[in-house]
Design an enzyme around this catalytic site. Structure first.
Site, PDB file in Angstrom:
ATOM      1  N   GLY A   1       1.072  -1.143  -0.254  1.00 15.00           N
ATOM      2  CA  GLY A   1       0.086   0.039   0.274  1.00 15.00           C
ATOM      3  C   GLY A   1       1.160   1.156  -0.293  1.00 15.00           C
ATOM      4  O   GLY A   1       0.589   2.164  -0.020  1.00 15.00           O
ATOM      5  N   ARG A   2       1.961   0.877   0.211  1.00 11.39           N
ATOM      6  CA  ARG A   2       2.609   2.643   0.761  1.00 11.39           C
ATOM      7  C   ARG A   2       4.334   2.332  -0.002  1.00 11.39           C
ATOM      8  O   ARG A   2       5.293   3.149  -0.038  1.00 11.39           O
ATOM      9  CB  ARG A   2       3.254   2.428   1.541  1.00 11.39           C
ATOM     10  CG  ARG A   2       3.465   1.807   2.417  1.00 11.39           C
ATOM     11  CD  ARG A   2       3.236   2.555   4.241  1.00 11.39           C
ATOM     12  NE  ARG A   2       3.612   1.364   4.890  1.00 11.39           N
ATOM     13  CZ  ARG A   2       4.207   1.793   6.288  1.00 11.39           C
ATOM     14  NH1 ARG A   2       4.859   3.252   6.686  1.00 11.39           N
ATOM     15  NH2 ARG A   2       3.908   1.389   6.912  1.00 11.39           N
TER      16      ARG A   2
ATOM     17  N   ASP B   1       0.971 -12.012   6.585  1.00 13.17           N
ATOM     18  CA  ASP B   1       1.707 -11.270   5.668  1.00 13.17           C
ATOM     19  C   ASP B   1       3.097 -10.470   5.996  1.00 13.17           C
ATOM     20  O   ASP B   1       3.253  -9.699   4.909  1.00 13.17           O
ATOM     21  CB  ASP B   1       0.477  -9.820   4.759  1.00 13.17           C
ATOM     22  CG  ASP B   1       0.423  -8.688   6.344  1.00 13.17           C
ATOM     23  OD1 ASP B   1       0.125  -9.899   7.344  1.00 13.17           O
ATOM     24  OD2 ASP B   1       0.815  -7.517   6.055  1.00 13.17           O
TER      25      ASP B   1
ATOM     26  N   ASP C   1      -2.432   6.419   2.912  1.00 12.71           N
ATOM     27  CA  ASP C   1      -2.006   7.700   1.835  1.00 12.71           C
ATOM     28  C   ASP C   1      -0.666   7.368   1.049  1.00 12.71           C
ATOM     29  O   ASP C   1       0.092   8.124   0.826  1.00 12.71           O
ATOM     30  CB  ASP C   1      -1.706   8.576   2.906  1.00 12.71           C
ATOM     31  CG  ASP C   1      -0.914   8.558   4.027  1.00 12.71           C
ATOM     32  OD1 ASP C   1       0.117   7.494   4.736  1.00 12.71           O
ATOM     33  OD2 ASP C   1      -0.110   9.908   5.208  1.00 12.71           O
TER      34      ASP C   1
ATOM     35  N   LYS D   1       9.730   2.790   0.559  1.00 11.26           N
ATOM     36  CA  LYS D   1       9.587   1.947   1.355  1.00 11.26           C
ATOM     37  C   LYS D   1       8.668   3.838   1.680  1.00 11.26           C
ATOM     38  O   LYS D   1       9.356   4.150   2.854  1.00 11.26           O
ATOM     39  CB  LYS D   1       9.175   1.195   2.761  1.00 11.26           C
ATOM     40  CG  LYS D   1       8.345   1.405   3.230  1.00 11.26           C
ATOM     41  CD  LYS D   1       8.311   0.282   4.306  1.00 11.26           C
ATOM     42  CE  LYS D   1       7.597   0.216   5.371  1.00 11.26           C
ATOM     43  NZ  LYS D   1       8.073  -1.432   6.700  1.00 11.26           N
TER      44      LYS D   1
HETATM   45  P1  AMP Z   1       2.095  -3.559   7.791  1.00 11.39           P
HETATM   46  O1  AMP Z   1       1.249  -3.881   9.134  1.00 11.39           O
HETATM   47  O2  AMP Z   1       3.041  -2.297   7.921  1.00 11.39           O
HETATM   48  O3  AMP Z   1       2.204  -4.708   7.640  1.00 11.39           O
HETATM   49  O4  AMP Z   1       0.960  -3.099   6.974  1.00 11.39           O
HETATM   50  C1  AMP Z   1      -0.453  -3.520   6.088  1.00 11.39           C
HETATM   51  C2  AMP Z   1      -0.804  -3.265   5.509  1.00 11.39           C
HETATM   52  O5  AMP Z   1      -1.454  -1.707   4.880  1.00 11.39           O
HETATM   53  C3  AMP Z   1       0.043  -3.329   4.138  1.00 11.39           C
HETATM   54  O6  AMP Z   1      -0.971  -3.496   3.111  1.00 11.39           O
HETATM   55  C4  AMP Z   1       0.570  -2.106   3.823  1.00 11.39           C
HETATM   56  O7  AMP Z   1       0.584  -1.784   2.507  1.00 11.39           O
HETATM   57  C5  AMP Z   1      -0.559  -1.166   4.946  1.00 11.39           C
HETATM   58  N1  AMP Z   1      -0.380   0.649   4.914  1.00 11.39           N
HETATM   59  C6  AMP Z   1       0.161   0.662   5.520  1.00 11.39           C
HETATM   60  N2  AMP Z   1       0.505   1.946   5.971  1.00 11.39           N
HETATM   61  C7  AMP Z   1       0.530   1.842   4.911  1.00 11.39           C
HETATM   62  C8  AMP Z   1       0.175   3.582   4.698  1.00 11.39           C
HETATM   63  N3  AMP Z   1       0.955   4.516   4.914  1.00 11.39           N
HETATM   64  N4  AMP Z   1      -0.540   4.012   3.026  1.00 11.39           N
HETATM   65  C9  AMP Z   1      -1.166   2.509   2.376  1.00 11.39           C
HETATM   66  N5  AMP Z   1      -0.881   1.832   3.006  1.00 11.39           N
HETATM   67  C10 AMP Z   1      -0.332   0.688   4.636  1.00 11.39           C
HETATM   68 MG    MG Z   2       3.634  -5.888   5.735  1.00  2.00          MG
END
Ligand code: AMP
Ligand code: MG
Length: 472
Positions: free
Chosen positions: A88-89, A244, A121, A109
Protein backbone atom coordinates in the site's frame (compact mmCIF):
# COMPACT_ATOMS: atom_id res chain seq x y z
CA UNK A 1 27.27 11.41 -10.88
CA UNK A 2 24.31 9.51 -12.20
CA UNK A 3 23.04 6.51 -10.29
CA UNK A 4 23.39 3.36 -12.34
CA UNK A 5 21.71 0.34 -10.84
CA UNK A 6 22.29 -2.99 -12.60
CA UNK A 7 18.69 -4.18 -12.46
CA UNK A 8 17.95 -7.77 -13.44
CA UNK A 9 14.24 -8.22 -12.79
CA UNK A 10 12.48 -11.55 -12.54
CA UNK A 11 9.33 -10.79 -10.54
CA UNK A 12 8.24 -8.25 -13.15
CA UNK A 13 8.44 -11.06 -15.75
CA UNK A 14 5.69 -12.97 -13.92
CA UNK A 15 2.08 -12.56 -15.09
CA UNK A 16 0.33 -9.35 -14.06
CA UNK A 17 -1.94 -11.12 -11.55
CA UNK A 18 0.86 -10.87 -8.99
CA UNK A 19 1.22 -7.09 -8.97
CA UNK A 20 0.15 -3.72 -10.27
CA UNK A 21 2.59 -1.60 -12.23
CA UNK A 22 2.95 1.61 -10.28
CA UNK A 23 5.45 4.44 -10.40
CA UNK A 24 6.44 6.11 -7.15
CA UNK A 25 4.75 9.47 -6.52
CA UNK A 26 7.15 12.42 -6.65
CA UNK A 27 7.89 14.42 -3.52
CA UNK A 28 8.66 18.09 -3.06
CA UNK A 29 12.16 18.45 -1.69
CA UNK A 30 13.99 15.16 -1.22
CA UNK A 31 17.09 15.12 0.93
CA UNK A 32 19.23 12.03 1.46
CA UNK A 33 19.78 11.53 5.20
CA UNK A 34 21.32 8.06 5.28
CA UNK A 35 23.33 5.98 2.85
CA UNK A 36 24.59 2.48 3.61
CA UNK A 37 28.05 2.18 2.08
CA UNK A 38 28.57 -1.41 3.09
CA UNK A 39 25.38 -2.55 1.39
CA UNK A 40 25.96 -0.22 -1.57
CA UNK A 41 29.26 -1.94 -2.25
CA UNK A 42 27.59 -5.37 -2.36
CA UNK A 43 24.98 -3.99 -4.77
CA UNK A 44 27.60 -2.41 -7.02
CA UNK A 45 26.58 1.13 -6.08
CA UNK A 46 28.97 3.98 -5.31
CA UNK A 47 30.21 4.30 -1.73
CA UNK A 48 29.30 7.94 -1.44
CA UNK A 49 26.15 9.65 -2.41
CA UNK A 50 25.97 11.35 -5.77
CA UNK A 51 23.92 14.38 -6.73
CA UNK A 52 20.87 12.51 -7.90
CA UNK A 53 20.67 9.95 -5.07
CA UNK A 54 17.97 11.89 -3.29
CA UNK A 55 15.99 11.98 -6.57
CA UNK A 56 16.30 8.23 -7.12
CA UNK A 57 15.76 7.05 -3.54
CA UNK A 58 12.78 9.30 -2.98
CA UNK A 59 11.14 7.93 -6.11
CA UNK A 60 11.30 11.25 -7.96
CA UNK A 61 13.38 9.74 -10.73
CA UNK A 62 12.84 6.14 -11.79
CA UNK A 63 16.29 4.80 -12.61
CA UNK A 64 16.98 3.03 -15.88
CA UNK A 65 16.11 -0.66 -15.78
CA UNK A 66 13.65 -0.31 -12.90
CA UNK A 67 10.13 -1.67 -13.45
CA UNK A 68 8.22 -0.21 -10.54
CA UNK A 69 5.36 -2.27 -9.18
CA UNK A 70 3.29 -2.92 -6.08
CA UNK A 71 2.98 -6.57 -5.04
CA UNK A 72 -0.32 -8.20 -4.23
CA UNK A 73 -0.83 -10.30 -1.11
CA UNK A 74 -3.33 -11.02 1.61
CA UNK A 75 -2.81 -12.32 5.11
CA UNK A 76 -3.99 -13.07 8.59
CA UNK A 77 -3.73 -9.98 10.76
CA UNK A 78 -3.94 -10.89 14.46
CA UNK A 79 -5.51 -14.17 13.42
CA UNK A 80 -8.20 -12.65 11.17
CA UNK A 81 -7.99 -13.30 7.45
CA UNK A 82 -7.90 -10.12 5.40
CA UNK A 83 -8.60 -11.18 1.81
CA UNK A 84 -6.59 -8.39 0.24
CA UNK A 85 -3.63 -6.38 1.42
CA UNK A 86 -0.70 -5.74 -0.91
CA UNK A 87 1.98 -3.05 -1.04
CA UNK A 88 0.00 0.00 0.00
CA UNK A 89 2.99 2.28 0.32
CA UNK A 90 5.89 0.25 -0.99
CA UNK A 91 7.12 0.06 -4.53
CA UNK A 92 9.47 -2.57 -5.85
CA UNK A 93 11.92 -0.94 -8.24
CA UNK A 94 13.51 -4.20 -9.31
CA UNK A 95 16.18 -6.74 -8.46
CA UNK A 96 19.96 -6.63 -8.39
CA UNK A 97 22.36 -9.56 -8.20
CA UNK A 98 25.03 -8.48 -5.74
CA UNK A 99 28.77 -9.07 -5.83
CA UNK A 100 28.06 -12.00 -3.47
CA UNK A 101 25.87 -13.63 -6.12
CA UNK A 102 22.69 -13.04 -4.11
CA UNK A 103 19.63 -11.62 -5.85
CA UNK A 104 17.90 -8.89 -3.90
CA UNK A 105 14.83 -6.69 -4.25
CA UNK A 106 15.24 -2.93 -4.09
CA UNK A 107 12.06 -1.43 -2.69
CA UNK A 108 11.00 2.08 -1.79
CA UNK A 109 8.85 2.18 1.33
CA UNK A 110 6.70 5.28 1.74
CA UNK A 111 6.77 6.09 -1.99
CA UNK A 112 3.11 7.03 -2.39
CA UNK A 113 -0.27 5.50 -3.04
CA UNK A 114 -0.78 2.27 -4.98
CA UNK A 115 -3.92 0.35 -6.01
CA UNK A 116 -3.58 -1.47 -2.67
CA UNK A 117 -3.41 1.60 -0.43
CA UNK A 118 -7.04 1.33 0.73
CA UNK A 119 -7.51 4.27 3.15
CA UNK A 120 -3.79 4.92 3.57
CA UNK A 121 -1.79 7.81 2.16
CA UNK A 122 1.02 5.61 0.86
CA UNK A 123 3.51 7.53 2.94
CA UNK A 124 5.75 6.94 5.93
CA UNK A 125 6.98 9.42 8.47
CA UNK A 126 10.58 9.83 9.45
CA UNK A 127 10.33 7.97 12.79
CA UNK A 128 9.51 4.48 11.51
CA UNK A 129 11.86 4.95 8.56
CA UNK A 130 14.83 5.63 10.82
CA UNK A 131 13.68 2.95 13.24
CA UNK A 132 13.62 0.33 10.50
CA UNK A 133 16.96 1.58 9.21
CA UNK A 134 18.67 1.24 12.58
CA UNK A 135 17.00 -1.97 13.74
CA UNK A 136 17.35 -3.88 10.47
CA UNK A 137 21.01 -2.96 10.20
CA UNK A 138 21.53 -3.91 13.86
CA UNK A 139 19.90 -7.28 13.19
CA UNK A 140 22.21 -7.80 10.26
CA UNK A 141 25.24 -7.02 12.39
CA UNK A 142 23.94 -9.43 15.05
CA UNK A 143 24.07 -12.13 12.35
CA UNK A 144 20.29 -12.55 12.13
CA UNK A 145 18.66 -12.87 8.69
CA UNK A 146 16.89 -9.64 7.86
CA UNK A 147 15.93 -7.21 5.17
CA UNK A 148 18.39 -4.33 5.07
CA UNK A 149 18.35 -0.58 4.64
CA UNK A 150 20.18 1.08 1.77
CA UNK A 151 19.01 4.66 2.09
CA UNK A 152 16.71 7.04 3.89
CA UNK A 153 15.41 10.23 2.32
CA UNK A 154 13.41 13.03 3.88
CA UNK A 155 10.72 14.03 1.42
CA UNK A 156 10.33 17.65 2.44
CA UNK A 157 6.60 16.98 2.72
CA UNK A 158 4.56 16.63 5.88
CA UNK A 159 2.56 13.51 6.67
CA UNK A 160 -0.40 13.68 8.94
CA UNK A 161 -0.60 11.09 11.72
CA UNK A 162 -1.66 11.96 15.27
CA UNK A 163 0.25 15.10 14.49
CA UNK A 164 1.99 16.55 11.45
CA UNK A 165 5.34 14.88 10.95
CA UNK A 166 8.16 14.94 8.41
CA UNK A 167 7.72 12.42 5.60
CA UNK A 168 10.45 10.00 4.56
CA UNK A 169 11.18 7.12 2.21
CA UNK A 170 13.21 4.05 3.15
CA UNK A 171 15.02 1.99 0.53
CA UNK A 172 14.63 -1.57 1.70
CA UNK A 173 16.71 -4.41 0.34
CA UNK A 174 15.46 -7.99 0.72
CA UNK A 175 16.13 -11.44 -0.69
CA UNK A 176 12.56 -11.09 -1.89
CA UNK A 177 9.27 -9.73 -0.63
CA UNK A 178 7.40 -13.02 -0.97
CA UNK A 179 5.34 -13.57 2.14
CA UNK A 180 3.08 -16.30 3.45
CA UNK A 181 0.30 -13.92 2.46
CA UNK A 182 1.51 -13.85 -1.16
CA UNK A 183 0.53 -17.54 -1.36
CA UNK A 184 -2.62 -17.17 0.68
CA UNK A 185 -4.33 -14.77 -1.69
CA UNK A 186 -4.13 -17.04 -4.72
CA UNK A 187 -5.05 -20.12 -2.68
CA UNK A 188 -8.06 -18.36 -1.17
CA UNK A 189 -9.24 -17.25 -4.58
CA UNK A 190 -8.81 -20.74 -5.98
CA UNK A 191 -6.37 -19.45 -8.63
CA UNK A 192 -4.44 -22.67 -8.83
CA UNK A 193 -2.34 -21.82 -11.90
CA UNK A 194 -1.07 -18.65 -10.25
CA UNK A 195 -0.37 -20.51 -7.05
CA UNK A 196 1.69 -23.06 -8.98
CA UNK A 197 3.56 -20.36 -10.80
CA UNK A 198 4.35 -18.58 -7.54
CA UNK A 199 5.48 -21.81 -5.91
CA UNK A 200 7.89 -22.53 -8.77
CA UNK A 201 9.18 -18.98 -8.64
CA UNK A 202 9.79 -19.14 -4.87
CA UNK A 203 11.57 -22.48 -5.16
CA UNK A 204 13.82 -21.24 -7.95
CA UNK A 205 14.61 -18.03 -6.19
CA UNK A 206 15.11 -19.26 -2.63
CA UNK A 207 15.35 -23.01 -2.34
CA UNK A 208 16.40 -24.47 -5.71
CA UNK A 209 17.07 -27.83 -4.05
CA UNK A 210 13.49 -28.08 -2.73
CA UNK A 211 11.17 -30.52 -4.46
CA UNK A 212 7.64 -29.37 -5.08
CA UNK A 213 5.31 -27.43 -2.79
CA UNK A 214 5.98 -29.70 0.19
CA UNK A 215 9.71 -29.27 -0.34
CA UNK A 216 9.15 -25.52 -0.25
CA UNK A 217 7.10 -25.84 2.94
CA UNK A 218 9.91 -27.81 4.57
CA UNK A 219 12.53 -25.27 3.51
CA UNK A 220 10.49 -22.31 4.79
CA UNK A 221 9.90 -24.17 8.06
CA UNK A 222 13.63 -24.74 8.57
CA UNK A 223 14.50 -21.12 7.78
CA UNK A 224 11.74 -19.74 10.03
CA UNK A 225 12.64 -22.10 12.88
CA UNK A 226 16.21 -20.80 12.82
CA UNK A 227 15.01 -17.23 12.55
CA UNK A 228 12.67 -17.35 15.54
CA UNK A 229 15.31 -19.05 17.68
CA UNK A 230 17.71 -16.27 16.70
CA UNK A 231 15.16 -13.61 17.69
CA UNK A 232 14.63 -15.29 21.05
CA UNK A 233 18.38 -15.40 21.68
CA UNK A 234 18.71 -11.61 21.49
CA UNK A 235 15.43 -10.71 23.20
CA UNK A 236 13.80 -9.44 20.03
CA UNK A 237 10.04 -9.02 19.81
CA UNK A 238 8.77 -8.54 16.27
CA UNK A 239 5.42 -7.22 17.36
CA UNK A 240 3.32 -7.91 14.22
CA UNK A 241 3.90 -11.51 13.18
CA UNK A 242 0.96 -11.44 10.79
CA UNK A 243 1.22 -13.86 7.87
CA UNK A 244 1.78 -10.92 5.52
CA UNK A 245 4.83 -10.02 7.59
CA UNK A 246 6.25 -13.53 7.49
CA UNK A 247 8.86 -13.89 4.77
CA UNK A 248 9.32 -16.99 2.64
CA UNK A 249 13.08 -16.34 2.56
CA UNK A 250 13.34 -16.57 6.35
CA UNK A 251 14.40 -12.97 6.77
CA UNK A 252 13.02 -10.67 9.44
CA UNK A 253 10.71 -8.31 7.59
CA UNK A 254 8.44 -5.35 8.34
CA UNK A 255 9.84 -3.62 11.36
CA UNK A 256 6.89 -1.85 12.87
CA UNK A 257 6.38 -1.78 16.62
CA UNK A 258 9.26 -4.21 17.15
CA UNK A 259 11.52 -3.86 20.17
CA UNK A 260 14.31 -5.49 22.09
CA UNK A 261 13.58 -6.31 25.70
CA UNK A 262 15.45 -4.53 28.42
CA UNK A 263 14.58 -6.43 31.59
CA UNK A 264 13.55 -9.99 30.84
CA UNK A 265 10.00 -11.18 31.05
CA UNK A 266 8.50 -13.84 28.78
CA UNK A 267 5.18 -11.99 28.46
CA UNK A 268 6.73 -8.76 27.27
CA UNK A 269 4.71 -6.91 24.64
CA UNK A 270 5.51 -3.46 23.31
CA UNK A 271 3.11 -3.01 20.43
CA UNK A 272 0.29 -0.69 21.41
CA UNK A 273 -2.12 -2.54 19.11
CA UNK A 274 -1.30 -6.01 20.49
CA UNK A 275 -3.73 -5.78 23.40
CA UNK A 276 -4.06 -9.55 23.85
CA UNK A 277 -0.32 -10.18 23.78
CA UNK A 278 -0.68 -12.46 20.77
CA UNK A 279 2.81 -11.53 19.65
CA UNK A 280 4.46 -11.42 23.09
CA UNK A 281 8.09 -12.51 23.32
CA UNK A 282 7.44 -16.07 24.46
CA UNK A 283 4.54 -16.61 22.03
CA UNK A 284 6.69 -16.09 18.96
CA UNK A 285 7.58 -19.78 18.43
CA UNK A 286 3.89 -20.81 18.59
CA UNK A 287 2.91 -18.04 16.21
CA UNK A 288 5.60 -19.09 13.75
CA UNK A 289 4.05 -22.58 13.71
CA UNK A 290 0.58 -21.10 13.25
CA UNK A 291 1.87 -19.04 10.33
CA UNK A 292 3.54 -22.07 8.77
CA UNK A 293 0.22 -23.92 9.03
CA UNK A 294 -1.37 -21.12 7.00
CA UNK A 295 1.33 -21.52 4.37
CA UNK A 296 0.72 -25.27 4.35
CA UNK A 297 -3.01 -24.71 3.89
CA UNK A 298 -2.31 -22.40 0.97
CA UNK A 299 0.24 -24.65 -0.70
CA UNK A 300 -1.91 -27.78 -0.68
CA UNK A 301 -4.60 -26.05 -2.73
CA UNK A 302 -2.50 -26.74 -5.82
CA UNK A 303 -2.75 -30.53 -5.52
CA UNK A 304 -5.46 -32.48 -7.29
CA UNK A 305 -5.75 -34.83 -4.35
CA UNK A 306 -5.63 -32.42 -1.44
CA UNK A 307 -6.73 -34.96 1.14
CA UNK A 308 -3.65 -37.03 0.41
CA UNK A 309 -1.38 -34.03 1.00
CA UNK A 310 -2.87 -33.08 4.33
CA UNK A 311 -1.00 -35.81 6.13
CA UNK A 312 2.39 -34.87 4.71
CA UNK A 313 1.81 -31.16 5.27
CA UNK A 314 0.70 -31.79 8.85
CA UNK A 315 3.80 -33.82 9.53
CA UNK A 316 6.00 -31.03 8.20
CA UNK A 317 4.27 -28.41 10.34
CA UNK A 318 4.27 -30.61 13.44
CA UNK A 319 8.04 -31.02 13.23
CA UNK A 320 8.55 -27.27 13.55
CA UNK A 321 8.35 -26.92 17.37
CA UNK A 322 11.02 -29.57 17.82
CA UNK A 323 13.29 -27.88 15.30
CA UNK A 324 12.80 -24.54 16.97
CA UNK A 325 13.47 -26.02 20.39
CA UNK A 326 16.75 -27.52 19.17
CA UNK A 327 17.82 -24.25 17.56
CA UNK A 328 16.78 -22.41 20.72
CA UNK A 329 18.83 -24.74 22.92
CA UNK A 330 21.86 -24.50 20.64
CA UNK A 331 21.75 -20.70 20.82
CA UNK A 332 21.04 -20.35 24.53
CA UNK A 333 23.60 -23.01 25.43
CA UNK A 334 26.17 -21.08 23.40
CA UNK A 335 25.19 -17.99 25.38
CA UNK A 336 26.11 -19.89 28.54
CA UNK A 337 29.35 -21.11 27.01
CA UNK A 338 28.22 -24.66 26.30
CA UNK A 339 29.35 -25.82 22.88
CA UNK A 340 27.67 -29.20 22.63
CA UNK A 341 24.33 -28.92 24.41
CA UNK A 342 22.65 -31.89 26.03
CA UNK A 343 18.91 -32.07 26.43
CA UNK A 344 19.11 -31.40 30.16
CA UNK A 345 20.84 -28.07 29.51
CA UNK A 346 17.42 -26.68 28.62
CA UNK A 347 16.65 -26.81 32.34
CA UNK A 348 19.76 -24.81 33.15
CA UNK A 349 18.72 -22.14 30.63
CA UNK A 350 15.10 -21.89 31.76
CA UNK A 351 16.16 -21.80 35.40
CA UNK A 352 18.33 -18.77 34.65
CA UNK A 353 15.55 -17.12 32.63
CA UNK A 354 13.05 -17.67 35.45
CA UNK A 355 15.40 -16.08 37.93
CA UNK A 356 15.99 -13.19 35.54
CA UNK A 357 12.24 -12.65 35.20
CA UNK A 358 11.84 -12.63 38.97
CA UNK A 359 14.66 -10.12 39.38
CA UNK A 360 14.02 -7.65 36.56
CA UNK A 361 17.39 -8.59 35.15
CA UNK A 362 18.39 -6.92 31.92
CA UNK A 363 18.38 -9.60 29.23
CA UNK A 364 21.32 -8.39 27.16
CA UNK A 365 23.55 -7.32 30.02
CA UNK A 366 22.98 -10.46 32.09
CA UNK A 367 24.26 -12.70 29.32
CA UNK A 368 27.05 -10.33 28.36
CA UNK A 369 28.23 -10.23 31.96
CA UNK A 370 28.52 -14.01 32.29
CA UNK A 371 32.03 -14.88 33.36
CA UNK A 372 32.82 -11.32 34.41
CA UNK A 373 32.19 -11.88 38.11
CA UNK A 374 29.66 -9.04 38.08
CA UNK A 375 26.63 -10.92 36.80
CA UNK A 376 24.70 -10.54 40.03
CA UNK A 377 24.61 -6.77 39.48
CA UNK A 378 21.78 -7.33 37.05
CA UNK A 379 19.53 -8.97 39.66
CA UNK A 380 17.47 -7.24 42.32
CA UNK A 381 18.55 -10.13 44.55
CA UNK A 382 22.08 -11.14 43.49
CA UNK A 383 21.85 -14.39 45.43
CA UNK A 384 19.26 -15.55 42.88
CA UNK A 385 22.08 -15.50 40.38
CA UNK A 386 24.74 -17.06 42.56
CA UNK A 387 22.50 -20.00 43.47
CA UNK A 388 22.07 -20.73 39.78
CA UNK A 389 25.71 -20.12 38.94
CA UNK A 390 26.94 -23.06 41.00
CA UNK A 391 25.28 -25.52 38.68
CA UNK A 392 26.38 -23.51 35.68
CA UNK A 393 30.05 -23.55 36.71
CA UNK A 394 29.87 -27.27 37.34
CA UNK A 395 28.43 -27.77 33.87
CA UNK A 396 31.18 -25.68 32.30
CA UNK A 397 33.96 -27.82 33.71
CA UNK A 398 35.75 -29.53 30.90
CA UNK A 399 34.02 -27.29 28.35
CA UNK A 400 36.55 -26.41 25.70
CA UNK A 401 34.70 -23.18 25.00
CA UNK A 402 37.01 -20.19 24.93
CA UNK A 403 35.78 -16.98 26.49
CA UNK A 404 35.69 -15.24 23.12
CA UNK A 405 33.19 -17.71 21.73
CA UNK A 406 30.72 -17.07 24.52
CA UNK A 407 31.08 -13.35 24.01
CA UNK A 408 30.32 -13.87 20.34
CA UNK A 409 26.93 -15.28 21.37
CA UNK A 410 26.13 -12.40 23.72
CA UNK A 411 25.99 -8.94 22.17
CA UNK A 412 26.94 -5.90 24.21
CA UNK A 413 24.77 -3.61 22.10
CA UNK A 414 21.17 -3.82 20.99
CA UNK A 415 18.97 -0.97 19.75
CA UNK A 416 17.42 -0.07 23.06
CA UNK A 417 13.99 1.43 22.82
CA UNK A 418 14.66 4.57 24.80
CA UNK A 419 17.70 5.32 22.64
CA UNK A 420 15.63 4.82 19.51
CA UNK A 421 13.00 7.27 20.70
CA UNK A 422 15.70 9.77 21.59
CA UNK A 423 17.26 9.34 18.15
CA UNK A 424 13.92 9.92 16.40
CA UNK A 425 13.16 13.02 18.44
CA UNK A 426 16.54 14.47 17.55
CA UNK A 427 16.18 13.67 13.84
CA UNK A 428 12.78 15.34 13.70
CA UNK A 429 14.59 18.45 14.97
CA UNK A 430 17.18 18.02 12.23
CA UNK A 431 19.89 16.53 14.45
CA UNK A 432 21.20 13.31 12.93
CA UNK A 433 24.11 12.83 15.34
CA UNK A 434 22.28 10.25 17.52
CA UNK A 435 21.16 8.36 14.40
CA UNK A 436 24.66 8.23 12.96
CA UNK A 437 26.12 7.17 16.28
CA UNK A 438 23.58 4.36 16.76
CA UNK A 439 24.25 3.07 13.25
CA UNK A 440 27.99 3.10 13.88
CA UNK A 441 27.96 1.46 17.32
CA UNK A 442 25.34 -1.16 16.38
CA UNK A 443 27.40 -2.22 13.38
CA UNK A 444 29.78 -3.93 15.86
CA UNK A 445 27.42 -5.26 18.55
CA UNK A 446 29.76 -7.95 19.90
CA UNK A 447 32.72 -5.63 20.48
CA UNK A 448 33.36 -3.77 23.69
CA UNK A 449 33.14 -0.10 22.82
CA UNK A 450 34.24 1.86 25.86
CA UNK A 451 33.02 5.15 24.42
CA UNK A 452 29.49 3.84 24.13
CA UNK A 453 28.72 2.65 27.66
CA UNK A 454 25.65 4.89 27.66
CA UNK A 455 24.15 2.76 24.89
CA UNK A 456 24.61 -0.39 26.98
CA UNK A 457 22.85 0.97 29.99
CA UNK A 458 19.23 -0.11 30.50
CA UNK A 459 16.70 2.71 30.74
CA UNK A 460 16.20 4.43 34.08
CA UNK A 461 12.61 4.12 35.31
CA UNK A 462 11.77 7.53 33.85
CA UNK A 463 13.39 6.60 30.51
CA UNK A 464 11.42 3.40 29.92
CA UNK A 465 9.43 3.36 26.67
CA UNK A 466 6.55 1.05 27.56
CA UNK A 467 4.80 0.98 24.19
CA UNK A 468 5.76 1.14 20.55
CA UNK A 469 3.51 2.12 17.68
CA UNK A 470 3.05 0.80 14.19
CA UNK A 471 3.41 4.44 13.40
CA UNK A 472 2.87 3.85 9.73
P1 AMP B 1 2.04 -3.34 7.98
O1 AMP B 1 1.30 -3.35 9.27
O2 AMP B 1 3.06 -2.23 7.86
O3 AMP B 1 2.62 -4.66 7.64
O4 AMP B 1 0.97 -2.97 6.87
C1 AMP B 1 -0.21 -3.69 6.67
C2 AMP B 1 -0.85 -3.26 5.37
O5 AMP B 1 -1.22 -1.89 5.40
C3 AMP B 1 0.04 -3.42 4.16
O6 AMP B 1 -0.76 -3.80 3.08
C4 AMP B 1 0.58 -2.02 3.97
O7 AMP B 1 0.99 -1.78 2.64
C5 AMP B 1 -0.61 -1.17 4.35
N1 AMP B 1 -0.22 0.17 4.80
C6 AMP B 1 0.41 0.49 5.96
N2 AMP B 1 0.60 1.81 6.05
C7 AMP B 1 0.09 2.37 4.94
C8 AMP B 1 -0.03 3.73 4.46
N3 AMP B 1 0.42 4.77 5.13
N4 AMP B 1 -0.64 3.89 3.24
C9 AMP B 1 -1.11 2.85 2.55
N5 AMP B 1 -1.04 1.58 2.96
C10 AMP B 1 -0.45 1.33 4.14
MG1 MG C 1 3.54 -5.60 6.35
Amino acid sequence: MSTMIAFDNTFARLPGVFYARQDPQPVKAPRLVAWNRDLARILGLPPSAGDDFAEVFSGNRVPEGAEPLAQLYSGHQFGQYNPQLGDGRAILLGEVVGSDGIRRDIQLKGAGRTPYSRMGDGRAWLGPVLREYVVSEAMHALGIPTTRALAAVETGEPVVRERVLPGAVLTRVARSHLRVGTFQIFAARGEVESLKRLTDYAIQRHYPEAEGPMGLLRAVRDAQAELIAAWMSVGFIHGVMNTDNSSISGETIDYGPCAFMDSYHPNTVFSSIDRMGRYAYANQPDIAVWNLAQLATALIQQYEDREAMVEEATEIVHAMPGLMQRAWLRRFAAKLGISAPREEDAGLVTDLLTRMAGNQADFTNTFRALGSGREGDQFTDPSAFSAWAEGWRARLEGEPYPEGVRRAANPAFIPRNHRMEEMIEAAVEGDYAPFNRLVEVLARPYEDQPGAADLQRPPLPEEVVPATFCGT
